[in-house]
Scaffold this motif. Structure first.
Motif, short mmCIF file in Angstrom:
data_model
loop_
_atom_site.label_atom_id
_atom_site.label_comp_id
_atom_site.label_asym_id
_atom_site.label_seq_id
_atom_site.Cartn_x
_atom_site.Cartn_y
_atom_site.Cartn_z
N VAL A 199 0.84 -1.20 0.00
CA VAL A 199 0.00 0.00 0.00
C VAL A 199 0.87 1.25 0.00
N ALA A 200 1.95 1.23 0.79
CA ALA A 200 2.86 2.38 0.85
C ALA A 200 3.50 2.63 -0.51
N TYR A 201 3.81 1.57 -1.21
CA TYR A 201 4.43 1.70 -2.53
C TYR A 201 3.47 2.32 -3.54
N TYR A 202 2.22 1.82 -3.56
CA TYR A 202 1.26 2.29 -4.55
C TYR A 202 0.59 3.60 -4.16
N ARG A 203 0.44 3.87 -2.86
CA ARG A 203 -0.33 5.03 -2.42
C ARG A 203 0.52 6.24 -2.06
N ILE A 204 1.68 6.00 -1.44
CA ILE A 204 2.48 7.15 -1.00
C ILE A 204 3.86 7.16 -1.65
N ASN A 205 3.99 6.39 -2.74
CA ASN A 205 5.21 6.40 -3.54
C ASN A 205 6.46 6.02 -2.75
N LEU A 206 6.35 5.00 -1.91
CA LEU A 206 7.53 4.48 -1.26
C LEU A 206 8.53 4.06 -2.31
N ASN A 207 9.79 4.41 -2.14
CA ASN A 207 10.84 4.07 -3.10
C ASN A 207 10.75 2.61 -3.50
#
Length: 275
Positions: A199-207
């Motif tokens: 979710v962090a990758y897709y929603r808040i652009n986690l590296n």
């Protein structure tokens, strides 16, 4: 989750500056990250747990002898992998399965044969993984697996993989057994953590590189917890299934997917490198 984007989330590891730029295509030594990658990876981690137990206890080989045998097979698999000029599904995933078993055995040897506490092994392999990443980044200025096309980068990659498996085994056993969380609850916890990273990758652009390695590390204790839950006796909170049956089913499934990927080449990745 696709780490085949660079640290700035571009669509390819190497962007061609202009139409006049000279460039060449290089076949990556590792697969593109697709749903098949994660399915096989989780099954391989589970096999690492159940196969190690089957060889050690069911076949009565003992930890030391099993470690020697499987380490020999791993070295052969990695030798073939390094000799290959490109990603070959059968060779790559054979190496992953072998390193999964050996990583499990390394932790089991430290805990069972030498009495090293799970807390200590978790710290040791966490430190070893951090050092590997630090040396890798210092040398190559990237931890992205889409840039693996030299022997040096591939060596860093496989050392990192080995330590993720050893760490995952230690952390998984520490949570499920040391902290008495239980196998299925541990599996659910690690799966939830992977979900949060996704979710962090897709929603808040986690590296993308960071997201990949966190998820990769977490799949090992997830697989270890699943393997223990399926194979441990009912009295210990498991389902008491045969380690041979579990390993066979998972290995046959992995083989089927590898054959499919070999035929379709869906996970082959080509690196475009500027000259």
């Amino acid at each position: 989750m696709n780490p085949y984007k660079d640290e700035n989330n571009s669509s390819a590891p190497y962007e061609v500056a202009s139409s006049s730029s000279l460039s060449r295509q290089i076949l990556s030594k590792v697969p593109e990250i697709t749903i098949f990658f994660w399915i096989i990876k989780i099954m391989a981690t589970t096999v690492g747990e159940t196969a190690a137990d089957f060889l050690t206890f069911n076949l009565n080989l003992g930890l030391t002898q099993t470690t020697i045998i499987m380490s020999s097979f791993l070295l052969i698999a990695l030798f073939i992998q390094f000799r290959s000029k490109r990603y070959v599904p059968a060779i790559y995933w054979l190496s992953v399965v072998m390193i999964s078993v050996v990583g499990t055995l390394i932790t089991d040897n430290l805990v069972d044969n030498y009495g090293v506490p799970l807390e200590t092994t978790t710290i040791i392999f966490t430190f070893a993984l951090i050092v590997t990443f630090a040396l890798w980044y210092k040398s190559e200025k990237t931890l992205s697996i889409h840039s693996i096309y030299t022997a040096k980068r591939e060596a860093f990659y496989w050392f990192a993989i080995l330590f993720t498996f050893a760490l995952g085994t230690a952390a998984g056993d520490l949570v499920s057994e040391g902290f008495d969380v239980g196998y299925w609850k541990s599996a659910l916890m690690f799966a939830t953590m992977i979900g949060i990273v996704t979710v962090a990758y897709y929603r808040i652009n986690l590296n993308s590189v960071t997201a990949f390695w966190i998820a990769y590390i977490l799949t090992r204790p997830l697989g270890a917890s699943i393997g223990d839950y399926l194979s441990q006796p009912l009295s210990a909170g498991g389902l008491a299934l045969s380690t041979m049956e579990i390993s066979t089913v998972f290995l046959v499934t992995i083989l089927g997917l590898v054959v499919y990927l070999t035929k379709t080449r869906k996970d082959e990745y080509v690196i475009v490198k500027e000259e």
